[in-house]
Scaffold this motif. Structure first.
Motif, PDB file in Angstrom:
ATOM      1  N   LEU A 149       0.834  -1.209   0.000  1.00  0.00           N
ATOM      2  CA  LEU A 149       0.000   0.000   0.000  1.00  0.00           C
ATOM      3  C   LEU A 149       0.867   1.257   0.000  1.00  0.00           C
ATOM      4  O   LEU A 149       0.568   2.235  -0.696  1.00  0.00           O
ATOM      5  N   ASN A 150       1.949   1.223   0.753  1.00  0.00           N
ATOM      6  CA  ASN A 150       2.859   2.367   0.804  1.00  0.00           C
ATOM      7  C   ASN A 150       3.487   2.641  -0.555  1.00  0.00           C
ATOM      8  O   ASN A 150       3.686   3.795  -0.944  1.00  0.00           O
ATOM      9  N   VAL A 151       3.809   1.581  -1.295  1.00  0.00           N
ATOM     10  CA  VAL A 151       4.368   1.745  -2.639  1.00  0.00           C
ATOM     11  C   VAL A 151       3.398   2.515  -3.523  1.00  0.00           C
ATOM     12  O   VAL A 151       3.772   3.459  -4.229  1.00  0.00           O
ATOM     13  N   LEU A 152       2.122   2.137  -3.499  1.00  0.00           N
ATOM     14  CA  LEU A 152       1.113   2.787  -4.345  1.00  0.00           C
ATOM     15  C   LEU A 152       0.921   4.250  -3.953  1.00  0.00           C
ATOM     16  O   LEU A 152       0.838   5.129  -4.817  1.00  0.00           O
ATOM     17  N   VAL A 153       0.854   4.521  -2.653  1.00  0.00           N
ATOM     18  CA  VAL A 153       0.640   5.899  -2.188  1.00  0.00           C
ATOM     19  C   VAL A 153       1.858   6.760  -2.493  1.00  0.00           C
ATOM     20  O   VAL A 153       1.742   7.894  -2.955  1.00  0.00           O
ATOM     21  N   HIS A 154       3.041   6.208  -2.228  1.00  0.00           N
ATOM     22  CA  HIS A 154       4.275   6.967  -2.446  1.00  0.00           C
ATOM     23  C   HIS A 154       4.452   7.340  -3.910  1.00  0.00           C
ATOM     24  O   HIS A 154       4.946   8.425  -4.228  1.00  0.00           O
ATOM     25  N   LEU A 155       4.023   6.461  -4.827  1.00  0.00           N
ATOM     26  CA  LEU A 155       4.174   6.721  -6.260  1.00  0.00           C
ATOM     27  C   LEU A 155       2.999   7.501  -6.839  1.00  0.00           C
ATOM     28  O   LEU A 155       2.985   7.802  -8.033  1.00  0.00           O
ATOM     29  N   GLY A 156       2.013   7.836  -6.006  1.00  0.00           N
ATOM     30  CA  GLY A 156       0.898   8.661  -6.478  1.00  0.00           C
ATOM     31  C   GLY A 156      -0.195   7.898  -7.186  1.00  0.00           C
ATOM     32  O   GLY A 156      -1.050   8.512  -7.845  1.00  0.00           O
ATOM     33  N   HIS A 157      -0.234   6.564  -7.062  1.00  0.00           N
ATOM     34  CA  HIS A 157      -1.299   5.762  -7.679  1.00  0.00           C
ATOM     35  C   HIS A 157      -2.451   5.645  -6.666  1.00  0.00           C
ATOM     36  O   HIS A 157      -2.704   4.566  -6.114  1.00  0.00           O
ATOM     37  N   TYR A 158      -3.134   6.755  -6.458  1.00  0.00           N
ATOM     38  CA  TYR A 158      -4.096   6.826  -5.361  1.00  0.00           C
ATOM     39  C   TYR A 158      -5.346   5.977  -5.591  1.00  0.00           C
ATOM     40  O   TYR A 158      -5.796   5.281  -4.676  1.00  0.00           O
ATOM     41  N   GLU A 159      -5.892   6.029  -6.789  1.00  0.00           N
ATOM     42  CA  GLU A 159      -7.093   5.231  -7.060  1.00  0.00           C
ATOM     43  C   GLU A 159      -6.794   3.744  -6.916  1.00  0.00           C
ATOM     44  O   GLU A 159      -7.601   2.979  -6.378  1.00  0.00           O
ATOM     45  N   GLN A 160      -5.616   3.353  -7.389  1.00  0.00           N
ATOM     46  CA  GLN A 160      -5.203   1.958  -7.251  1.00  0.00           C
ATOM     47  C   GLN A 160      -5.009   1.600  -5.775  1.00  0.00           C
ATOM     48  O   GLN A 160      -5.316   0.488  -5.347  1.00  0.00           O
ATOM     49  N   PHE A 177      -3.090   1.161  12.453  1.00  0.00           N
ATOM     50  CA  PHE A 177      -2.992   2.622  12.375  1.00  0.00           C
ATOM     51  C   PHE A 177      -2.177   3.061  11.165  1.00  0.00           C
ATOM     52  O   PHE A 177      -2.455   4.098  10.554  1.00  0.00           O
ATOM     53  N   LEU A 178      -1.158   2.277  10.763  1.00  0.00           N
ATOM     54  CA  LEU A 178      -0.342   2.642   9.609  1.00  0.00           C
ATOM     55  C   LEU A 178      -1.146   2.561   8.311  1.00  0.00           C
ATOM     56  O   LEU A 178      -1.007   3.404   7.427  1.00  0.00           O
ATOM     57  N   THR A 179      -2.015   1.545   8.219  1.00  0.00           N
ATOM     58  CA  THR A 179      -2.883   1.419   7.037  1.00  0.00           C
ATOM     59  C   THR A 179      -3.770   2.647   6.897  1.00  0.00           C
ATOM     60  O   THR A 179      -3.890   3.237   5.816  1.00  0.00           O
ATOM     61  N   PHE A 180      -4.405   3.036   8.002  1.00  0.00           N
ATOM     62  CA  PHE A 180      -5.278   4.209   7.977  1.00  0.00           C
ATOM     63  C   PHE A 180      -4.487   5.468   7.628  1.00  0.00           C
ATOM     64  O   PHE A 180      -4.967   6.323   6.881  1.00  0.00           O
ATOM     65  N   ASN A 181      -3.299   5.591   8.169  1.00  0.00           N
ATOM     66  CA  ASN A 181      -2.477   6.772   7.873  1.00  0.00           C
ATOM     67  C   ASN A 181      -2.183   6.888   6.386  1.00  0.00           C
ATOM     68  O   ASN A 181      -2.212   7.985   5.811  1.00  0.00           O
ATOM     69  N   LEU A 182      -1.886   5.764   5.755  1.00  0.00           N
ATOM     70  CA  LEU A 182      -1.573   5.778   4.315  1.00  0.00           C
ATOM     71  C   LEU A 182      -2.801   6.164   3.488  1.00  0.00           C
ATOM     72  O   LEU A 182      -2.701   6.958   2.546  1.00  0.00           O
ATOM     73  N   VAL A 183      -3.941   5.610   3.828  1.00  0.00           N
ATOM     74  CA  VAL A 183      -5.162   5.917   3.061  1.00  0.00           C
ATOM     75  C   VAL A 183      -5.589   7.363   3.296  1.00  0.00           C
ATOM     76  O   VAL A 183      -6.009   8.065   2.358  1.00  0.00           O
ATOM     77  N   ILE A 184      -5.478   7.837   4.529  1.00  0.00           N
ATOM     78  CA  ILE A 184      -5.803   9.238   4.834  1.00  0.00           C
ATOM     79  C   ILE A 184      -4.877  10.171   4.058  1.00  0.00           C
ATOM     80  O   ILE A 184      -5.312  11.197   3.521  1.00  0.00           O
ATOM     81  N   LYS A 185      -3.615   9.807   3.987  1.00  0.00           N
ATOM     82  CA  LYS A 185      -2.665  10.611   3.218  1.00  0.00           C
ATOM     83  C   LYS A 185      -3.063  10.668   1.751  1.00  0.00           C
ATOM     84  O   LYS A 185      -3.027  11.744   1.120  1.00  0.00           O
ATOM     85  N   ALA A 186      -3.463   9.526   1.182  1.00  0.00           N
ATOM     86  CA  ALA A 186      -3.871   9.489  -0.224  1.00  0.00           C
ATOM     87  C   ALA A 186      -5.124  10.338  -0.453  1.00  0.00           C
ATOM     88  O   ALA A 186      -5.220  11.063  -1.457  1.00  0.00           O
ATOM     89  N   ARG A 189      -4.190  13.932  -0.489  1.00  0.00           N
ATOM     90  CA  ARG A 189      -3.459  14.298  -1.703  1.00  0.00           C
ATOM     91  C   ARG A 189      -4.396  14.603  -2.876  1.00  0.00           C
ATOM     92  O   ARG A 189      -4.092  15.446  -3.718  1.00  0.00           O
ATOM     93  N   ILE A 190      -5.525  13.906  -2.958  1.00  0.00           N
ATOM     94  CA  ILE A 190      -6.463  14.145  -4.057  1.00  0.00           C
ATOM     95  C   ILE A 190      -7.494  15.208  -3.690  1.00  0.00           C
ATOM     96  O   ILE A 190      -8.423  15.474  -4.458  1.00  0.00           O
ATOM     97  N   GLY A 191      -7.347  15.811  -2.501  1.00  0.00           N
ATOM     98  CA  GLY A 191      -8.244  16.889  -2.100  1.00  0.00           C
ATOM     99  C   GLY A 191      -9.536  16.422  -1.457  1.00  0.00           C
ATOM    100  O   GLY A 191     -10.427  17.237  -1.197  1.00  0.00           O
ATOM    101  N   SER A 192      -9.660  15.114  -1.193  1.00  0.00           N
ATOM    102  CA  SER A 192     -10.883  14.591  -0.561  1.00  0.00           C
ATOM    103  C   SER A 192     -10.717  14.629   0.951  1.00  0.00           C
ATOM    104  O   SER A 192     -10.655  13.594   1.624  1.00  0.00           O
ATOM    105  N   ILE A 193     -10.646  15.826   1.490  1.00  0.00           N
ATOM    106  CA  ILE A 193     -10.367  15.985   2.914  1.00  0.00           C
ATOM    107  C   ILE A 193     -11.534  15.500   3.770  1.00  0.00           C
ATOM    108  O   ILE A 193     -11.328  14.951   4.867  1.00  0.00           O
ATOM    109  N   ASP A 194     -12.768  15.661   3.278  1.00  0.00           N
ATOM    110  CA  ASP A 194     -13.921  15.194   4.054  1.00  0.00           C
ATOM    111  C   ASP A 194     -13.918  13.673   4.160  1.00  0.00           C
ATOM    112  O   ASP A 194     -14.264  13.108   5.205  1.00  0.00           O
TER     113      ASP A 194
END
Length: 646
Positions: A149-160, A177-186, A189-194
């Protein structure tokens, strides 16, 4: 949000911490004479290459170390090839391990997933993860899941990444908690703050407590969308929940508040930082310096630099660059030069951005000689001139009217392998227009397009302005249509230039139509735009319409200036109604005062005094009462007292 914090958290949870028990202290080389029996099997399968491992490695001399043909040796080789990015050798080792039924641990798989991620190959990383159970006989856990999951988020493949996250439950993996942190970060990044906040509120229900990284990520997302108040409230919430904010957390809030110009609240956050035992670092100071410079408070920025040094926090190139740029924008180039000398005395070498800012400021200040000297000094000190530096220098030369030298510098820029950008070409075009050579400007435009540099709103504005001021309205309109056809939205300069061209040709009504387009769009008219139209209407003898337009100008929050007043004074004077001129301007002052625009009212009063048309006594009273409100007077007195006794 910086990924470094995520890496640190991951290392603490041992997600990426893969100790290497064995190392290979020599390079592996194989010849046709060192072919093992296993190699024969490989070649018989049609793979015509030397094996990655020879049997000789396991019976090496004592000096090289003793190795057994066991799993740890293979694991060490996998780690080595993964770290070096040698995927060809890595895949050979993995294939041999599978043939020999070697044991694959999750640590080994994680190192392979990370290697593909570092190489920008997310699909390969996912293939390895998906093949863990069937291909490698290794069970998937939350550790390997988070790694992929970190690989996908780090490379900007957010939808994937979102799709991958949704597979967790079906795989029997419980997010931590790390899983949630990565998804929240993604999501941020796409502006879906809500959506990020919704997931954040879900964490306690999944037995996961948000940490400082979670809060910091959300705060950063909120600040970037201008929702700073919500970000600040999260700081209070995290402290109530017993989560200790880090320097990163405070810096995010300080940066968001400084962007909005709310320096008062930013300083309170710094005070809160001290109360929590969190010492401000260079990022904190640099952020505050940037905020002060944006507000034009460079004197306070200099004082903050002194405090930064006294607090044993070493200023870096960003600190000095921010301060120098702020001083240049305030027209204090001499002070900026002193800061340059100050930073060099302390062993800080200025970069091309510092030099660019100074060169640009010196040219704007009319000190072209010092700008040329600084440019040569930059080259002599080995500071490589970039596109930014060259563009600043070319722009300065064009401001001085030296387009021939600017042309030569552009050629030098290309010879040095530095590609001009749209700003470079636009500056050169403006220089040619300023020199009265519109044909030369068009040649530069053609050259820009031929070199693959796409025009933008700024370059179109320069071209339209130059053509319209040169009286070439037809050509200007062609460029205008071309700009709209390409989907470029005109800015206030482009609109004002077209309106000028139309009014100059006596087509004021068409200019007024463009004004209506501006009012309906994103580019709002400024005082220059209104002055062009007011002048056009007055020249056409349409004084009543000009007065109506002036009222609309006031309603739009745009204050008149000296030129506005002179336009009406000239036309009123021509009609021998100078007695009414004072009444007209007097009424204008009253209208501005009613709207609470004391600065604009003061400007008109200043014009009236210069023209020997003093306002009425009651008008004076309104202006002075507005300027000398009790709060403002007390603030001025307090400021004088501080300056006298500090």
């Amino acid at each position: 949000m910086p990924i470094s914090y995520l890496i640190r958290k991951s290392q603490k949870s041992k997600l990426f911490s893969i100790p290497c028990k064995f190392s290979i202290p020599f390079s592996l080389s194989f010849s046709s004479q060192t072919v093992s029996s296993d190699a024969s099997d490989i070649e018989s399968n049609g793979d015509n290459f030397d094996p990655p491992l020879a049997d000789g490695i396991f019976s090496s001399s004592p000096q090289m170390g003793s190795f057994k043909r066991g799993d740890p040796t293979f694991h060490s080789l996998v780690m080595k090839y993964a770290d070096s990015g040698d995927f060809s050798s890595l895949e050979r080792v993995l294939d041999r391990m599978k043939r020999e039924n070697r044991v694959f641990t999750e640590k080994i798989i994680i190192s392979v997933i990370k290697a593909y991620g570092n190489a920008g190959l997310p699909d390969k990383a996912l293939d390895v993860f998906d093949g863990m159970l069937g291909e490698f006989g290794c069970k998937q856990t939350i550790r390997s899941f988070n790694c992929a999951l970190n690989v996908l988020v780090h490379l900007g493949h957010y939808e994937q990444a979102f799709g991958f996250y949704s597979r967790a439950n079906s795989m029997g993996i419980s997010p931590n908690f790390l899983t949630f942190n990565l998804v929240i970060k993604a999501l941020c990044r796409i502006g879906s703050i809500d959506g990020a906040i919704e997931l954040f509120r879900e964490m306690p229900l999944r037995n996961c407590s948000p940490d400082a990284f979670t809060y910091s990520t959300l705060m950063d997302g909120l600040c970037k969308l201008g929702r700073t108040n919500e970000a600040v409230s999260l700081l209070d919430e995290m402290q109530i929940e017993g989560c200790f904010p880090s320097a990163v957390t405070f810096n995010i809030l300080i940066n968001g508040l400084c962007r909005e110009g709310d320096l008062g609240r930013a300083s309170k956050i710094v005070d809160n930082m001290f109360l929590k035992g969190c010492v401000p670092n260079e990022v904190t100071y640099n952020t505050l310096l940037h905020g002060l410079c944006l507000k034009g408070k460079v004197d306070k920025a200099v004082a903050l630099l002194n405090r930064m040094v006294s607090d044993k926090c070493v200023p870096n190139i960003v600190t000095y660059g921010t301060l120098i740029n702020g001083l240049v924008k305030q027209g204090k180039t001499s002070d900026a030069i002193r800061i340059l000398a100050f930073m060099e005395e302390r062993g800080q070498c200025p970069n091309e951005y510092v030099y660019s800012s100074l060169v640009s400021g010196l040219f704007k200040a009319g000190n072209s000689g010092e700008a040329m000297r600084l440019w040569q000094d930059m080259k002599e000190k080995g500071c490589r001139a970039t596109t930014v530096a060259y563009s600043a220098f070319i722009d300065g030369l064009c401001r001085e009217g030296n387009v021939v030298e600017a042309r030569r510098v552009l050629s030098e820029m290309v010879e040095k392998g530095c590609s001009p950008n749209v700003l470079t070409y636009s500056s050169l075009m403006r220089g040619f227009f300023k020199a009265g050579d519109s044909q030369g400007a068009l040649v530069v435009w053609k050259e820009m397009v031929e070199n693959g540099c796409a025009p933008n709103e700024f370059s179109y504005s320069i071209l339209i302005q130059g053509l319209c001021e040169d009286g070439k309205l037809k050509e200007g309109m062609m460029v205008w249509k071309h700009m709209l056809g390409r989907g470029c939205m005109p800015d206030v300069v482009a609109y004002s230039s077209m309106i000028y061209g139309l009014c100059n040709a006596g087509r004021v009504n068409e200019g007024l139509k463009l004004l209506n387009n501006m009012l309906c769009g994103e580019s709002k008219p400024d005082t220059i735009t209104y002055n062009i139209l007011l002048n056009g209407l007055c020249k056409s003898g349409k004084l009543p319409r000009a007065i109506n337009l002036l009222c609309n100008m006031l309603d739009q929050g745009c204050d008149p200036d000296l030129i506005t007043c002179n336009i009406f004074l000239k036309n009123l004077g021509e009609k021998k109604t100078l007695d009414n001129a004072r009444e007209f301007l007097d009424e204008l002052v009253i209208q501005l005062c009613k709207r609470g625009r004391s600065v604009g009212a003061s400007t008109v009063v200043e014009v009236m005094l210069q023209k020997f048309l003093p306002p009425e006594a009651c008008t004076w009273e309104k202006v002075i009462r507005d300027l000398c409100k009790r709060k403002k007077v007390h603030m001025s007195i307090d400021k004088c007292r501080r300056e006298l006794f500090s």
